[in-house]
Design an enzyme around this catalytic site. Structure first.
Site, PDB file in Angstrom:
ATOM      1  CG  ASP A  82      -2.088   0.964   1.049  1.00 31.68           C
ATOM      2  OD1 ASP A  82      -1.865   2.085   0.546  1.00 31.68           O
ATOM      3  OD2 ASP A  82      -3.221   0.611   1.422  1.00 31.68           O
ATOM      4  CB  SER A 132      -6.136   2.375  -0.306  1.00 34.73           C
ATOM      5  OG  SER A 132      -4.867   2.935  -0.138  1.00 34.73           O
ATOM      6  CG  HIS A 193      -7.365  -0.348   5.999  1.00 33.03           C
ATOM      7  ND1 HIS A 193      -6.452   0.074   5.075  1.00 33.03           N
ATOM      8  CD2 HIS A 193      -7.666   0.726   6.762  1.00 33.03           C
ATOM      9  CE1 HIS A 193      -6.187   1.365   5.270  1.00 33.03           C
ATOM     10  NE2 HIS A 193      -6.918   1.779   6.280  1.00 33.03           N
ATOM     11  CD  GLU A 257      -2.300  -7.555  22.297  1.00 30.16           C
ATOM     12  OE1 GLU A 257      -3.020  -7.599  21.275  1.00 30.16           O
ATOM     13  OE2 GLU A 257      -1.058  -7.545  22.246  1.00 30.16           O
ATOM     14  CD  GLU A 312      -1.832  -4.852  18.286  1.00 29.51           C
ATOM     15  OE1 GLU A 312      -2.570  -4.135  19.005  1.00 29.51           O
ATOM     16  OE2 GLU A 312      -0.769  -5.356  18.716  1.00 29.51           O
ATOM     17  CG  ASP A 327       1.226  -8.044  17.670  1.00 29.39           C
ATOM     18  OD1 ASP A 327       0.430  -8.778  18.299  1.00 29.39           O
ATOM     19  OD2 ASP A 327       1.147  -6.812  17.647  1.00 29.39           O
ATOM     20  CD  GLU A 353      -3.201  -3.419   2.748  1.00 26.30           C
ATOM     21  OE1 GLU A 353      -3.301  -2.256   2.349  1.00 26.30           O
ATOM     22  OE2 GLU A 353      -3.936  -3.898   3.630  1.00 26.30           O
ATOM     23  CG  ASP A 358      -1.155   4.471   2.595  1.00 27.05           C
ATOM     24  OD1 ASP A 358      -0.924   5.211   1.626  1.00 27.05           O
ATOM     25  OD2 ASP A 358      -2.153   4.597   3.332  1.00 27.05           O
ATOM     26  CG  HIS A 362      -1.059   8.664   4.665  1.00 28.17           C
ATOM     27  ND1 HIS A 362      -1.346   9.607   3.718  1.00 28.17           N
ATOM     28  CD2 HIS A 362      -1.655   7.522   4.261  1.00 28.17           C
ATOM     29  CE1 HIS A 362      -2.097   9.051   2.760  1.00 28.17           C
ATOM     30  NE2 HIS A 362      -2.286   7.790   3.070  1.00 28.17           N
TER      31      HIS A 362
HETATM   32 ZN    ZN Z   1      -3.080   6.124   2.030  1.00 27.52          ZN
END
Ligand code: ZN
Ligand code: NAG
Ligand code: NAG
Ligand code: NAG
Ligand code: NAG
Length: 550
Positions: A82, A132, A193, A257, A312, A327, A353, A358, A362
Site C-alpha cells: 500500500d 486505496s 481496511h 489484549e 490487534e 505479534d 498486503e 502507506d 502519511h
Molecule cells: Zn493512504
C-alpha cells in the site's frame, strides 16, 4: 595505476559531465562538502569487466525469457504494497542492502528478481490521484471505481447507500472460491481496511468498518458494515489474518489484549459478536480463532482448515515497533497462510498486503514506511521458497504512490536516511536526501528551515521535511510498478490500466471470465501442425483437432 584511474575518471567525467557522482551540478559547484567524504567506488566496480560480465549475465537471462511460461497458475499470490511507489521500492532496496552492511544501491529486492515488470496507471474513475479503496476495486475486481468505494462500480456514489445495489462487482478472491480454490487474506492493517475489503465486501464507503461507523440512513436502506460482510459474504475464505478486533465485538466489550484501553473496546451497536458468529459457521471444521503470536505458533497447520487471526484491535504495529512476542511479522503470517492454503489440490488465491508502508508515509515517517517495505519484501522471498514458479503466479504491485522522494546527489552508499552532501545554495542549510512534497514534516523556525542534524534524522519517528504543511502527507499520482513471475507473468508487459491486473491473474488460473482458454488444457494441449503426419486423411484430422481447440 592510480594515475591511470584518475585519467580514466576525468575522461569519463568529460564525456558524462552530468554524472552526479563525479561532478557537482553547476548550481552547487562552489558549495563545500561539509560533512561527508566521497569514498571511491568498490574496487571491483572500477574494472569494466565486472560491468560487462554482469550485463552479459542479465542478457542471457533475458534471452531465455523467450521460453515463456504459458502453463496454468494453480496458485495466485498478490502482494500489495500500500503506497509503495517506485521511489519507495528503490529506497527500500538501498535500505535492505545497508541493513546487510552493504552500500545498498547494487542489491536486489526479492521483487527486483521477478522477470516481468510493467507499469500500472492508478487513477480512480473520479480522481487523478487515487485512494486505496477505488484502486483495490480495480486490481481485485477488474473494474475501475470511484475513490472511497470498495467492490462497487463507478456507478455507485460514495456514502450513498442506495447506490450500492445492482452495482456490486466481485473480486478474484470470489472467482477463486467459486472455482474450488482455497483463499486467504493477510494484512498488516485492519482486515476490514480498504485493500482487503475490496476482495470480499461491497461498500460505498470504505470507512464503514462497523455499524457504528455508518449513518442510520445507510443502515435503514440495508447497507451492511464491512466487518459483517467479511464474515458472511464469502464464508469459504480459509485464512483471514491481520488486525481489527474492535469492529467484531459489541460496544463496550473490553479488548482481550488491552482491557484498560477504552479505545480498544468493541464498537458494534448491533450487539453481534462476529468472532463467535464465525466460529458457529465453521462448526464441524478444523477452524481456529487466535489473537496472538503464541497461539498462532501452536496451531497444527497440517490439519487446520480455517483460520481467523486478529492480532490487534486496530492496525498491527509498525514492524519497527512490533512486539515480537505477541505479534507475528508479515513474513510469519504469509508462511502460515501458504502452509494452510497449499493443502488444497485445486490451489489457492492469497492476497497479502504490506498495508502500513502507506501509513508511515502519511505520517511523514519515511523510516517506518521503508522498514515496512523491507518486511514485505522478506515475505515475498519466503512465499517464493514455499511455492514453485511452474504453477504459481506471483504478482507484486502497489495501489498508488506517495509524494515521497529522495535526491540531493548523495554519494554512493550514503545512508538512505542521511543528509545530502551539500548545503542548500539558497539558505545554506543542510537537507536530508529523503523529502516529501507535502505533509507534517513542514517546518519553519523564524522563517527559516530547521538546521537538521544527524542527531535527529535517524530517529524512527523523524519527520522528513515537506514543502507544504499538511497533517497527513498525500498519495502521489504517478504510475506504480507491477512485478510478476510464474504462469502468464509475461502478460504484464507494458503500461497497463490497474484493473487489468486481476484479468491476467484469472486468465492464468483459468478462473473468472477467462476460463475458456483452459478448456484446451483440460483436453490436453492442442497438437502442433509439426507432428501431425501430412496425408490426405491426416489433414481432416488436423482440421478437426484444431477446431476443437478454438
Ligand atoms: Zn493512504
Ligand atoms: C437514495 O437515497 C438518497 C438519500 O441518501 C435519496 O435522496 C434518494 O432519493 C434515494 N434514491 C432512491 C432511488 O431511492
Ligand atoms: C469501554 O468498556 C468499558 C467496559 O465495558 C466501559 O466501562 C467503558 O465506558 C468503555 N469505554 C468507551 C470509551 O466506550
Ligand atoms: C510485549 O508484550 C508483552 C505482553 O503484553 C509484554 O509483557 C512485553 O513487555 C512486551 N514487549 C515489548 C518489547 O514491548
Ligand atoms: C547548523 O548546525 C551546525 C552544527 O550542528 C553548525 O555548525 C551550523 O553553524 C548551524 N547552522 C546554522 C545556520 O545555524
Amino acid at each position: 595505476m592510480e594515475f591511470v584511474l584518475l585519467l580514466l575518471i576525468s575522461h569519463l567525467n568529460f564525456i558524462c559531465g552530468l554524472i552526479p557522482g563525479l561532478t557537482p551540478p553547476a548550481g552547487l559547484k562552489k558549495k563545500r562538502i561539509y560533512h561527508q567524504i566521497r569514498n571511491p567506488p568498490p574496487e571491483h566496480e572500477m574494472n569494466p569487466t565486472y560491468w560487462r560480465n554482469q550485463a552479459q549475465e542479465t542478457l542471457k537471462r533475458a534471452l531465455n525469457l523467450q521460453k515463456l511460461n504459458t502453463g496454468v497458475a494453480k496458485n495466485i499470490i498478490l502482494f500489495l504494497g500500500d503506497g509503495m511507489g517506485i521511489p519507495t521500492v528503490t529506497a527500500a532496496r538501498i535500505l535492505k542492502g545497508q541493513l546487510e552492511s552493504k552500500t545498498g544501491e547494487e542489491g536486489f529486492l526479492e521483487m527486483d528478481k521477478f522477470p516481468h515488470v510493467a507499469l500500472s496507471k492508478t487513477y480512480n474513475t473520479n480522481a487523478q490521484v487515487p485512494d486505496s479503496a477505488g484502486t483495490a476495486t480495480a486490481y481485485l475486481c477488474g473494474v475501475k471505481a470511484n475513490e472511497g468505494t470498495v467492490g462497487v462500480s463507478a456507478a455507485s456514489v460514495r456514502r450513498q447507500c442506495n447506490t450500492t445495489f445492482g452495482n456490486e462487482v466481485t473480486s478474484i478472491l470470489k472467482w477463486a472460491e467459486d472455482a474450488g480454490k482455497s483463499t486467504g487474506i493477510v494484512t498488516t492493517t485492519r482486515v476490514q481496511h480498504a485493500t482487503p475489503s475490496a476482495s470480499y465486501a461491497h461498500s460505498v464507503n470504505r470507512d464503514w468498518y462497523a455499524d457504528s461507523d455508518m449513518p442510520s440512513e445507510a443502515l435503514e436502506q440495508g447497507c451492511k458494515d464491512i466487518a459483517q460482510q467479511l464474515i458472511f459474504n464469502i464464508p469459504g475464505i480459509e485464512v483471514i489474518m491481520g488486525g481489527g478486533r474492535k469492529y467484531m465485538f459489541p460496544r463496550d466489550t473490553p479488548d482481550i489484549e488491552y482491557p484498560n484501553d477504552w479505545k480498544a473496546n468493541g464498537t458494534r451497536l448491533d450487539g453481534k459478536n462476529l468472532v463467535e458468529a464465525w466460529k458457529d459457521m465453521k462448526k464441524g471444521k478444523n477452524a481456529h480463532y487466535v489473537w496472538n503470536r503464541e497461539q498462532l505458533k501452536s496451531l497444527d497447520l497440517t490439519k487446520i482448515e480455517h483460520l481467523l487471526a486478529l492480532f490487534e484491535h486496530g492496525d498491527l504495529q509498525y514492524e519497527l515497533e512490533r512486539n515480537k512476542t505477541t505479534d507475528p511479522s508479515l513474513e510469519e503470517m504469509v508462511t502460515t497462510a501458504i502452509r494452510i492454503l497449499s493443502k488444497n489440490p485445486k490451489g489457492f488465491f492469497l492476497l497479502v498486503e504490506g498495508g502500513r508502508i502507506d501509513h508511515g508515509h502519511h505520517e511523514g515517517k519515511a523510516k517506518m514506511a521503508l522498514y515496512e517495505a523491507v518486511e514485505m519484501d522478506k515475505a515475498i522471498g519466503r512465499a517464493g521458497s514455499l511455492t514453485r514458479d511452474t504453477d504459481t503466479l506471483t504478482v507484486i504491485t502497489a495501489d498508488h504512490s506517495h509524494v515521497f522522494t529522495f535526491g540531493g546527489y548523495t554519494f554512493r552508499g550514503s545512508n538512505i536516511f542521511g543528509l545530502a552532501p551539500y548545503l542548500s545554495d539558497v539558505d545554506s542549510r543542510p537537507f536530508t536526501s529523503i523529502l516529501y512534497g507535502n505533509g507534517p514534516g513542514y517546518s519553519l523556525q523564524n522563517g527559516e528551515r530547521p538546521n537538521v542534524s544527524n542527531s535527529e534524522i535517524y530517529e524512527n519517528n523523524y519527520l522528513a521535511q515537506s514543502a507544504v504543511p499538511l497533517r497527513q502527507e498525500t498519495h502521489g499520482g504517478e504510475d506504480v510498478a507491477i512485478f510478476a513471475k510464474g504462469p502468464m507473468a509475461h502478460l504484464f508487459h507494458s503500461v497497463h490500466e490497474q484493473n487489468y491486473i486481476p484479468h491476467v491473474m484469472a486468465y492464468a488460473a483459468c478462473i473468472g471470465q477467462n476460463r475458456e482458454h483452459c478448456v484446451k488444457f483440460e483436453r490436453g494441449p492442442c497438437p502442433s501442425a509439426a507432428w501431425v503426419p501430412i496425408g490426405s486423411g491426416a489433414i481432416l484430422l488436423l482440421l478437426l483437432t484444431l477446431l476443437s481447440c478454438i
